[in-house]
Design a protein around this motif. Structure first.
Motif, mmCIF file in Angstrom:
data_model
loop_
_atom_site.group_PDB
_atom_site.id
_atom_site.type_symbol
_atom_site.label_atom_id
_atom_site.label_comp_id
_atom_site.label_asym_id
_atom_site.label_seq_id
_atom_site.Cartn_x
_atom_site.Cartn_y
_atom_site.Cartn_z
ATOM 1 N N ALA A 111 -20.229 -26.497 40.892
ATOM 2 C CA ALA A 111 -21.692 -26.391 40.977
ATOM 3 C C ALA A 111 -22.237 -25.249 40.122
ATOM 4 N N THR A 112 -21.311 -24.420 39.606
ATOM 5 C CA THR A 112 -21.750 -23.278 38.797
ATOM 6 C C THR A 112 -22.220 -23.752 37.427
ATOM 7 N N GLU A 113 -23.405 -23.343 37.040
ATOM 8 C CA GLU A 113 -23.911 -23.678 35.697
ATOM 9 C C GLU A 113 -23.150 -22.862 34.656
ATOM 10 N N VAL A 114 -22.747 -23.507 33.609
ATOM 11 C CA VAL A 114 -22.035 -22.772 32.537
ATOM 12 C C VAL A 114 -22.670 -23.077 31.193
ATOM 13 N N LEU A 128 -14.509 -30.473 29.032
ATOM 14 C CA LEU A 128 -13.920 -30.710 30.353
ATOM 15 C C LEU A 128 -14.714 -29.907 31.366
ATOM 16 N N ALA A 129 -15.282 -30.601 32.326
ATOM 17 C CA ALA A 129 -16.075 -29.918 33.353
ATOM 18 C C ALA A 129 -15.203 -28.949 34.135
ATOM 19 N N LEU A 130 -13.916 -29.289 34.233
ATOM 20 C CA LEU A 130 -12.977 -28.461 35.006
ATOM 21 C C LEU A 130 -11.552 -28.790 34.585
ATOM 22 N N VAL A 131 -10.737 -27.759 34.471
ATOM 23 C CA VAL A 131 -9.283 -27.947 34.434
ATOM 24 C C VAL A 131 -8.745 -27.258 35.672
ATOM 25 N N VAL A 132 -7.923 -27.970 36.414
ATOM 26 C CA VAL A 132 -7.411 -27.414 37.666
ATOM 27 C C VAL A 132 -5.969 -27.855 37.873
ATOM 28 N N GLY A 133 -5.183 -26.909 38.395
ATOM 29 C CA GLY A 133 -3.798 -27.239 38.704
ATOM 30 C C GLY A 133 -3.148 -26.097 39.453
ATOM 31 N N TYR A 188 -8.120 -23.809 24.114
ATOM 32 C CA TYR A 188 -9.278 -24.654 23.769
ATOM 33 C C TYR A 188 -10.527 -24.176 24.523
ATOM 34 N N PRO A 189 -10.931 -22.938 24.281
ATOM 35 C CA PRO A 189 -12.047 -22.383 25.060
ATOM 36 C C PRO A 189 -13.348 -23.180 24.875
ATOM 37 N N GLU A 190 -13.529 -23.769 23.714
ATOM 38 C CA GLU A 190 -14.773 -24.509 23.469
ATOM 39 C C GLU A 190 -14.851 -25.772 24.320
ATOM 40 N N MET A 191 -13.686 -26.209 24.810
ATOM 41 C CA MET A 191 -13.649 -27.471 25.552
ATOM 42 C C MET A 191 -13.718 -27.273 27.065
ATOM 43 N N VAL A 192 -13.179 -26.134 27.518
ATOM 44 C CA VAL A 192 -13.008 -25.935 28.968
ATOM 45 C C VAL A 192 -14.203 -25.190 29.549
ATOM 46 N N LEU A 247 -6.628 -13.526 27.136
ATOM 47 C CA LEU A 247 -7.544 -13.883 28.230
ATOM 48 C C LEU A 247 -8.997 -13.566 27.838
ATOM 49 N N GLY A 248 -9.175 -12.689 26.865
ATOM 50 C CA GLY A 248 -10.502 -12.384 26.357
ATOM 51 C C GLY A 248 -11.141 -13.553 25.620
ATOM 52 N N ARG A 249 -10.325 -14.522 25.225
ATOM 53 C CA ARG A 249 -10.862 -15.691 24.535
ATOM 54 C C ARG A 249 -11.506 -16.702 25.473
ATOM 55 N N VAL A 250 -11.177 -16.565 26.750
ATOM 56 C CA VAL A 250 -11.637 -17.567 27.720
ATOM 57 C C VAL A 250 -13.152 -17.498 27.854
ATOM 58 N N THR A 251 -13.807 -18.646 27.738
ATOM 59 C CA THR A 251 -15.260 -18.711 27.946
ATOM 60 C C THR A 251 -15.583 -19.517 29.197
ATOM 61 N N ALA A 252 -14.603 -20.180 29.766
ATOM 62 C CA ALA A 252 -14.819 -20.959 30.989
ATOM 63 C C ALA A 252 -15.177 -20.030 32.146
#
Lengths: 363, 363
Positions: free
Chosen positions: A360-363, A147-152, A167-171, A293-298
C-alpha cells in the motif's frame, strides 16, 4: 537468453521423479530461457525455469509480484503459504509469478540436466545467476519492466536483495524475509557444515550416487543439523511439536524434518547450499556492501524472524540500516528459521500485515 | 571404591601420549579410586582420577572447593582461567581440588584403558558416574564432608548440578556456569550431531582407529560445527578473531578451534559427548526435575553466558527458578559458549565478582 515455452528436454521427461513432479508440486509451467552463462564461467544451454502464475497482469503491467523460493521449497509451498484471495498477495489484485530457483528440482537442476552438465558436473551457481535468469523470464515472456514487489524467504530473501540491487529501476518494493544481502561468516560455516554432512557420506560418491538410499546416512546427518539450527531452543522449550501430534522431539525431527528432506535430491540440495553460502550483493560493488545497498531504490521491509538461529535479527538490522527509507519488521515466532513454514497462524497474520502495508506504500 | 595413590597402570604409562601428558597438562596427580560400577552396568576396575590441588586444607576442613572440567578442557585450563592469588578462587584462602572428568584423556579414558574396556569397549558413562567417583576421591583421600563451593562450566556445570542434588549435605555453594541440570532436546540434538560428525568418518571405524590422522576428516567436521555453535553470530559480527591475530574467520576456526580439538582423542571425546547429551539430575527423582532441584540446599548462582547458542539464558533461568534461594547471574560475552575460554578480560572480571560474592555468602 530468450524465453520461450517449449517441451521439456528428455531429461526432464519420463520417468517422472518420485518427488519433483507435477502431481507433488504442480501445476507448474516450464520456460526455456535459452543459454545461461554462469558467474562460475559455465554455459548452461536451454535452461528451464519452472514457474507458476496467479492472477492477471493488468494492461499497464504495474501489478506484477515476483516471489522467489527457498532451500527446501518449491513454488507449491510458496503458493500455500502466501497466496490467496483476501491475503496480501491476492491474485485478484496482483499478477503473482513464483519462480523456482535453479537446482530446486523443478526446472534445470543437477538431477535432471543431461551430460555433460549432469549431476556433479552441474556448474556452481550464484544467487545472481538465478536473478539474471528470472529477469530474462519476466522481461521476455511478459515484457515486464516493473515489479510491484519482490518477496521471498531465506534463499528467497537473498534473491530478493539481489534483485533490488541489480535491477533497482524495476523493483518498486522488496520484502526479504529471514535472509541476508551478504552472508555472514557464522552462516557460511553453518552452510559448510550442512554440505559436509552430506558430501562426507561415502554413498554420495562425489554426487555419483545412483539412488537416494545410498546417501540416506548423510542426508540424515543433514537433517540432524537442521533439527537444532532450523528450529531453536524456544521451539523445544515450549514443545511446539506436541500440537502437531508428535510423541516426542525426536518423533518430530523424523516425522517432519527428515520426512521433508529425505525426498529431495542430495545433489540439487548441495548446489543450492553452495549458492546460499556465497550469497553476497556486494560482489556487484567490489565488496562494498554499503555501496551495493545504496543502489536500492525500492521501498524495503526487512523481515527477520525473532528466533532465527542463523539469520539473527541484529545482523538483518545492520543490513537494513544501509538501505535508504527501509524499515525493520521483526516477525515474532518460536519456530526459529522454520517459522517460514507458517505453521503458526500468528506468523501468517504478521506476514500479511507487513506485506499489505508495504504494497500500500506509494513509491 | 577406595582411593589410594598408586603407580599408573601400564596403559597410563609409556609411551607418553603426545597430548595427554604431564608436560602439556601437568603437573597433575593420579588417584586410584578402586572399582566404579557405572550407571550403564559395567565395572571399571582400578579407576584413575587425575586431579590437582591448590592451597591448603584448613584444620576443620571447611575451605575445600571442587572444580570440575568441561568437554575440551583439563585441569590445566581450569587453573589458568580460575585460580590465582587475589582471584575469587584464591589458593591462599581455599583448598581447591580440580578433578578431570572421566574420559578427559587424563586418568581413566577410552584411549588409555586396558582391554577389555579399551577404546570402543570403554563403558558408556554418565555425569553421575563422574560425581560418584569424585565423591569417593574427596571423602576417602581427604576425609571431606563439606565443600565450600562446587564450580564448573559446561559439562562441569552438569557435574556441579549433579553434586548439589546428589550430595546436598556436602555442597554449601554451587556455581554452574553455562550448563544445564537437565539437558534440553535442542542441546541433545546438537550433541548428537557432533557425535555423528566424528562417528560417520569411515576412519573412525567404530572407535578402532589406530592413529588420529585416520579420523581427521570427521574431527574437522566436528570442529566445523563448533565454529558456529561454540561461537555465535555476535563473535563473527564483531570480528573478535581479529585482535587475536587471525587473518579471517576461517583462519580463526583452523588456528584456534581445530588447533584445540585435533590434538584430542576422538574416542575420549565421543565418550564425553555421550555423557553430556544425557546429563539429567532428574534421573535421581524419576524424571521429576522440580523434585530433584528441590533437594538442593546449597546457595546456587546459575551463571549462563548471554550469547550461548546451546545453553541459552532462558533455559538456564527456568532451572534456576526451581532452586530455592538461587540467583541468576548472566555473564555478558560476545564469544558464545566459548566465552568459557576467558579470552575477554571482562569475562574474568564478571566470573570473579560473582564467585567472590557467592563465597562470601553465609550458608
Amino acid at each position: 537468453m530468450t524465453a520461450s515455452d517449449s517441451p521439456a528436454p528428455a531429461a526432464l521427461q519420463s520417468p517422472p521423479h518420485p518427488y519433483y513432479n507435477q502431481a507433488t508440486h504442480g501445476p507448474y509451467e516450464l520456460a526455456d530461457i535459452g543459454d545461461l552463462v554462469t558467474d562460475s564461467g559455465a554455459t548452461l544451454r536451454g535452461v528451464q525455469l519452472a514457474y507458476v502464475t496467479h492472477g492477471t497482469l493488468n494492461p499497464d503491467k504495474t501489478n506484477a509480484v515476483l516471489m522467489t523460493t527457498w532451500y527446501s521449497g518449491t513454488s507449491k509451498i510458496m503458493e500455500q503459504i502466501f497466496v490467496g484471495p483476501g491475503r496480501a498477495l491476492d491474485p485478484e489484485k496482483y499478477f503473482i509469478v513464483i519462480v523456482n530457483q535453479l537446482s530446486s528440482g523443478l526446472g534445470s537442476s543437477p538431477h535432471n540436466t543431461p551430460a555433460p552438465w549432469d549431476g556433479p558436473n552441474f556448474p556452481q551457481l550464484s544467487i545472481a545467476d538465478d536473478v539474471r535468469a528470472q529477469h530474462a523470464l519476466l522481461t521476455q515472456k511478459w515484457g515486464l519492466s516493473e515489479l510491484a514487489l519482490v518477496v521471498g524467504g531465506s534463499m528467497g530473501a537473498q534473491q530478493t536483495y539481489e534483485w533490488a540491487v541489480r535491477y533497482p529501476e524495476m523493483v518498486k518494493r522488496a520484502a526479504p524475509i529471514a535472509g541476508f544481502a551478504r552472508n555472514t561468516d557464522h552462516d557460511r560455516f553453518y552452510g559448510e557444515s550442512l554440505m559436509q554432512a552430506v558430501k562426507s557420506d561415502p554413498g554420495y560418491a562425489g554426487g555419483r550416487y545412483r539412488d537416494l538410499r545410498e546417501v540416506e546416512a548423510g542426508m540424515r546427518r543433514h537433517v540432524g543439523i537442521w533439527a537444532y539450527m532450523g528450529l531453536c531452543p524456544e521451539f523445544y522449550r515450549h514443545q511446539l511439536w506436541k500440537p502437531l501430534g508428535f510423541a516426542s522431539a525426536g518423533d518430530f525431527v523424523n516425522g517432519f524434518v527428515a520426512a521433508l528432506f529425505l525426498q529431495m535430491d542430495p545433489g540439487d540440495l548441495m548446489c543450492k547450499a553452495s549458492k546460499w553460502q556465497r550469497g553476497d550483493v556486494s560482489l556487484q560493488s567490489n565488496g562494498d556492501l554499503k555501496a551495493a545497498l545504496g543502489r536500492v531504490t525500492a521501498k524495503v521491509f526487512v523481515m527477520p524472524i525473532s528466533t532465527d538461529q542463523f539469520f539473527p535479527v541484529e545482523d538483518c538490522r545492520l543490513e537494513q540500516q544501509l538501505i535508504a527509507g527501509s524499515e525493520l519488521r521483526v516477525i515474532e515466532s518460536n519456530w526459529g528459521h522454520f517459522g517460514l513454514f507458517a505453521v503458526e497462524p500468528e506468523y501468517t497474520t504478521q506476514i500479511d500485515r507487513h506485506l499489505s502495508e508495504l504494497l500500500a506504500t506509494e513509491v
